[in-house]
Motif scaffolding. Sequence first.
Motif, PDB file in Angstrom:
ATOM      1  N   ILE A   1      40.056  32.482  30.524  1.00 45.59           N
ATOM      2  CA  ILE A   1      39.510  33.791  30.140  1.00 45.59           C
ATOM      3  C   ILE A   1      39.183  34.661  31.356  1.00 45.59           C
ATOM      4  O   ILE A   1      38.627  35.742  31.211  1.00 45.59           O
ATOM      5  CB  ILE A   1      38.257  33.632  29.267  1.00 45.59           C
ATOM      6  N   GLY A   2      39.514  34.183  32.546  1.00 45.21           N
ATOM      7  CA  GLY A   2      39.203  34.939  33.752  1.00 45.21           C
ATOM      8  C   GLY A   2      39.978  36.242  33.848  1.00 45.21           C
ATOM      9  O   GLY A   2      41.001  36.434  33.190  1.00 45.21           O
ATOM     10  N   THR A   3      39.484  37.132  34.695  1.00 40.21           N
ATOM     11  CA  THR A   3      40.137  38.415  34.931  1.00 40.21           C
ATOM     12  C   THR A   3      40.154  38.706  36.425  1.00 40.21           C
ATOM     13  O   THR A   3      39.332  38.184  37.183  1.00 40.21           O
ATOM     14  CB  THR A   3      39.411  39.555  34.195  1.00 40.21           C
ATOM     15  N   SER A   4      41.102  39.544  36.828  1.00 42.18           N
ATOM     16  CA  SER A   4      41.187  39.952  38.239  1.00 42.18           C
ATOM     17  C   SER A   4      40.489  41.281  38.492  1.00 42.18           C
ATOM     18  O   SER A   4      40.433  41.732  39.630  1.00 42.18           O
ATOM     19  CB  SER A   4      42.656  40.088  38.658  1.00 42.18           C
ATOM     20  N   ILE A   5      39.994  41.903  37.442  1.00 46.10           N
ATOM     21  CA  ILE A   5      39.424  43.238  37.566  1.00 46.10           C
ATOM     22  C   ILE A   5      37.906  43.170  37.517  1.00 46.10           C
ATOM     23  O   ILE A   5      37.330  42.489  36.660  1.00 46.10           O
ATOM     24  CB  ILE A   5      39.947  44.168  36.455  1.00 46.10           C
TER      25      ILE A   5
ATOM     26  N   ILE B   1      35.386  32.035  54.334  1.00 50.22           N
ATOM     27  CA  ILE B   1      35.837  30.638  54.425  1.00 50.22           C
ATOM     28  C   ILE B   1      35.182  29.815  53.312  1.00 50.22           C
ATOM     29  O   ILE B   1      34.023  29.414  53.437  1.00 50.22           O
ATOM     30  CB  ILE B   1      35.491  30.014  55.794  1.00 50.22           C
ATOM     31  N   PRO B   2      35.890  29.570  52.208  1.00 48.02           N
ATOM     32  CA  PRO B   2      35.352  28.674  51.179  1.00 48.02           C
ATOM     33  C   PRO B   2      35.402  27.222  51.677  1.00 48.02           C
ATOM     34  O   PRO B   2      36.380  26.810  52.306  1.00 48.02           O
ATOM     35  CB  PRO B   2      36.302  28.862  49.984  1.00 48.02           C
ATOM     36  N   VAL B   3      34.351  26.466  51.394  1.00 52.32           N
ATOM     37  CA  VAL B   3      34.272  25.080  51.858  1.00 52.32           C
ATOM     38  C   VAL B   3      33.968  24.167  50.682  1.00 52.32           C
ATOM     39  O   VAL B   3      32.968  24.352  49.979  1.00 52.32           O
ATOM     40  CB  VAL B   3      33.164  24.922  52.938  1.00 52.32           C
ATOM     41  N   TYR B   4      34.843  23.191  50.476  1.00 58.78           N
ATOM     42  CA  TYR B   4      34.578  22.166  49.469  1.00 58.78           C
ATOM     43  C   TYR B   4      35.202  20.844  49.919  1.00 58.78           C
ATOM     44  O   TYR B   4      36.428  20.720  49.981  1.00 58.78           O
ATOM     45  CB  TYR B   4      35.134  22.567  48.095  1.00 58.78           C
ATOM     46  N   ASN B   5      34.342  19.913  50.275  1.00 54.95           N
ATOM     47  CA  ASN B   5      34.759  18.551  50.629  1.00 54.95           C
ATOM     48  C   ASN B   5      35.900  18.513  51.659  1.00 54.95           C
ATOM     49  O   ASN B   5      36.957  17.947  51.436  1.00 54.95           O
ATOM     50  CB  ASN B   5      35.167  17.784  49.367  1.00 54.95           C
ATOM     51  N   VAL B   6      35.636  19.161  52.797  1.00 56.18           N
ATOM     52  CA  VAL B   6      36.626  19.190  53.886  1.00 56.18           C
ATOM     53  C   VAL B   6      36.001  18.680  55.188  1.00 56.18           C
ATOM     54  O   VAL B   6      36.218  19.248  56.253  1.00 56.18           O
ATOM     55  CB  VAL B   6      37.206  20.615  54.085  1.00 56.18           C
ATOM     56  N   GLU B   7      35.214  17.604  55.081  1.00 58.97           N
ATOM     57  CA  GLU B   7      34.506  17.095  56.258  1.00 58.97           C
ATOM     58  C   GLU B   7      35.446  16.765  57.413  1.00 58.97           C
ATOM     59  O   GLU B   7      35.057  16.852  58.575  1.00 58.97           O
ATOM     60  CB  GLU B   7      33.698  15.846  55.883  1.00 58.97           C
ATOM     61  N   LYS B   8      36.695  16.442  57.089  1.00 58.17           N
ATOM     62  CA  LYS B   8      37.654  16.046  58.119  1.00 58.17           C
ATOM     63  C   LYS B   8      38.120  17.231  58.965  1.00 58.17           C
ATOM     64  O   LYS B   8      38.497  17.067  60.129  1.00 58.17           O
ATOM     65  CB  LYS B   8      38.851  15.363  57.449  1.00 58.17           C
TER      66      LYS B   8
ATOM     67  N   PHE C   1      37.665  27.547  43.760  1.00 60.31           N
ATOM     68  CA  PHE C   1      38.125  28.329  44.913  1.00 60.31           C
ATOM     69  C   PHE C   1      37.984  29.828  44.682  1.00 60.31           C
ATOM     70  O   PHE C   1      37.558  30.577  45.560  1.00 60.31           O
ATOM     71  CB  PHE C   1      39.588  27.962  45.178  1.00 60.31           C
ATOM     72  N   SER C   2      38.356  30.293  43.493  1.00 60.07           N
ATOM     73  CA  SER C   2      38.280  31.728  43.207  1.00 60.07           C
ATOM     74  C   SER C   2      36.846  32.227  43.285  1.00 60.07           C
ATOM     75  O   SER C   2      36.560  33.269  43.887  1.00 60.07           O
ATOM     76  CB  SER C   2      38.856  32.027  41.819  1.00 60.07           C
ATOM     77  N   ALA C   3      35.923  31.487  42.659  1.00 55.77           N
ATOM     78  CA  ALA C   3      34.516  31.898  42.660  1.00 55.77           C
ATOM     79  C   ALA C   3      33.951  31.926  44.070  1.00 55.77           C
ATOM     80  O   ALA C   3      33.134  32.803  44.408  1.00 55.77           O
ATOM     81  CB  ALA C   3      33.704  30.966  41.777  1.00 55.77           C
ATOM     82  N   ALA C   4      34.371  30.977  44.908  1.00 62.14           N
ATOM     83  CA  ALA C   4      33.880  30.953  46.286  1.00 62.14           C
ATOM     84  C   ALA C   4      34.372  32.181  47.057  1.00 62.14           C
ATOM     85  O   ALA C   4      33.608  32.838  47.763  1.00 62.14           O
ATOM     86  CB  ALA C   4      34.334  29.669  46.972  1.00 62.14           C
ATOM     87  N   ARG C   5      35.640  32.486  46.926  1.00 67.03           N
ATOM     88  CA  ARG C   5      36.158  33.686  47.597  1.00 67.03           C
ATOM     89  C   ARG C   5      35.488  34.944  47.055  1.00 67.03           C
ATOM     90  O   ARG C   5      35.158  35.865  47.815  1.00 67.03           O
ATOM     91  CB  ARG C   5      37.668  33.778  47.406  1.00 67.03           C
TER      92      ARG C   5
ATOM     93  N   PHE D   1      39.575  37.428  42.589  1.00 68.34           N
ATOM     94  CA  PHE D   1      40.396  36.282  42.220  1.00 68.34           C
ATOM     95  C   PHE D   1      39.980  35.817  40.824  1.00 68.34           C
ATOM     96  O   PHE D   1      38.786  35.629  40.569  1.00 68.34           O
ATOM     97  CB  PHE D   1      40.228  35.150  43.238  1.00 68.34           C
ATOM     98  N   PRO D   2      40.923  35.639  39.901  1.00 69.75           N
ATOM     99  CA  PRO D   2      40.549  35.289  38.526  1.00 69.75           C
ATOM    100  C   PRO D   2      40.031  33.858  38.425  1.00 69.75           C
ATOM    101  O   PRO D   2      40.631  32.936  38.975  1.00 69.75           O
ATOM    102  CB  PRO D   2      41.865  35.454  37.756  1.00 69.75           C
ATOM    103  N   LEU D   3      38.922  33.695  37.711  1.00 66.48           N
ATOM    104  CA  LEU D   3      38.310  32.379  37.576  1.00 66.48           C
ATOM    105  C   LEU D   3      39.121  31.482  36.646  1.00 66.48           C
ATOM    106  O   LEU D   3      39.723  31.949  35.672  1.00 66.48           O
ATOM    107  CB  LEU D   3      36.882  32.519  37.034  1.00 66.48           C
ATOM    108  N   ASP D   4      39.107  30.201  36.957  1.00 69.44           N
ATOM    109  CA  ASP D   4      39.660  29.133  36.103  1.00 69.44           C
ATOM    110  C   ASP D   4      41.185  29.097  36.048  1.00 69.44           C
ATOM    111  O   ASP D   4      41.751  28.300  35.298  1.00 69.44           O
ATOM    112  CB  ASP D   4      39.094  29.228  34.674  1.00 69.44           C
ATOM    113  N   PHE D   5      41.855  29.942  36.797  1.00 71.16           N
ATOM    114  CA  PHE D   5      43.319  29.897  36.865  1.00 71.16           C
ATOM    115  C   PHE D   5      43.756  29.086  38.077  1.00 71.16           C
ATOM    116  O   PHE D   5      43.151  29.181  39.147  1.00 71.16           O
ATOM    117  CB  PHE D   5      43.906  31.306  37.026  1.00 71.16           C
ATOM    118  N   TRP D   6      44.835  28.309  37.918  1.00 71.18           N
ATOM    119  CA  TRP D   6      45.606  27.900  39.079  1.00 71.18           C
ATOM    120  C   TRP D   6      46.452  29.097  39.509  1.00 71.18           C
ATOM    121  O   TRP D   6      46.635  30.050  38.758  1.00 71.18           O
ATOM    122  CB  TRP D   6      46.534  26.742  38.715  1.00 71.18           C
TER     123      TRP D   6
END
Length: 419
Positions: free
Chosen positions: A101-105, A122-129, A183-187, A276-281
């Motif tokens: 149901i996400g939107t880009s607008i 810079i979105p960060v999620y589990n990238v300790e390496k 990722f979208s929500a972080a950006r 960025f639209p939420l919940d989309f690949w």
Amino acid sequence: MNINENTVLPGFIAWLICSCNLGIYYFNCYRLFLQTIKLLIRNDFMFLAYIGAILKKTHVGDYIIKNKILARLFMKGIDCKNIPKLEESRNILNETSPLPIGTSIVSNRNKNIMQYDLKIIIPVYNVEKYIAECLKSVIDQDCRYKIKIQIINDGSTDNSLARLSPYLDDEKVSLISQKNKGFSAARNKGLETLDSKYIMFLDSDDTLEPNSIELLLDKAFADNADIVEGSFNYITKNGRTKGIVHKDLNNVSSELLIGYPWGKVIRATLFSRVQFPLDFWYEDSIISYLIYSLSSNNSTISNSVYNYRYNSSGISVTSKQNPKCVDTFWITELMLDELGALKLPKTDRIVNLFFSQVILNFRRTRYMSDEVKKAIFVQTIYLIKRKFKNCEPSKKFDELYNSLLRKDYKAYYMLCTFL
């Protein structure tokens, strides 16, 4: 001639040598080709994808398309029975992976006082390496411009936060932490405040090349550009290889730009109504469809500015039969709908982009069931009727366009495999 799976690869290579180098088309080669394709379609999808890549690179695919006998033989291996009706095809896709149901607008964002020349999100999620290397590549930049490094910790559960903590003492760095939203929500969190002239997106497992910020911004301010994109490198376990290599140009068509958000600086105001639209690949699709449609003055530089790390756990590698692959169609539909909502014209670029997307959608869903592939085929035809009634693509896509107009699933399948 009896063929088993152990004879497929040498048989196929033999056929290629005969057809490409010697020009000899014996009847047994035709039979071998046909039976090979049938085996590949039924049993070995990875090998089919591999061979497809080789054929595209060597232009053998073009030859198969143009050779009526070979094209007919290939299409004999494709099942075109049980093509669903329009409503049924929609139901199949929704049952496989419901339309997000996400939107880009978004409503017009508040335009804050410009405090920075550039904000790097810079979105960060589990990238300790990788996160320390990523941040070091930014902070170590020689740059006379005023920049803000906006880190969004998207609910990391590993040691990412600990690894990035030493960099928080730098006055350029700002951290926002939130529950994991994707990722979208972080950006989008980084886009909430437009307080810089330009925006840059940096994935937390990638790095910037030295002086990349200075080089990109020099060009941006010199040309008063909406977007400046540089060349980039691929980073794999085997080392670094060249990706796209640009020339130093101004006022370039957005068709020359890659469709990713990274490797470039983008005028912040282009995101006044776009997110960025939420919940989309495949959420990066907004760049090619919406952001490039809003931009009017783009530049490129030849310098390598970005190192893109090949991710063996990324969507493009691991998805294969994941139901969320259907998002490739949903995001296409969304982009076309939201172009209209933003009152952006369907230019020739958009028409050709759509037909390139049709091929990409086919390849992203190649490993899914025939039922899903046929449902996307039917829905794609409907999209053309709704969105491109009086538009025709460039000559490159003529045959694909016509195959869709005449509802020829076999031709569509062949063209999406080899174009």
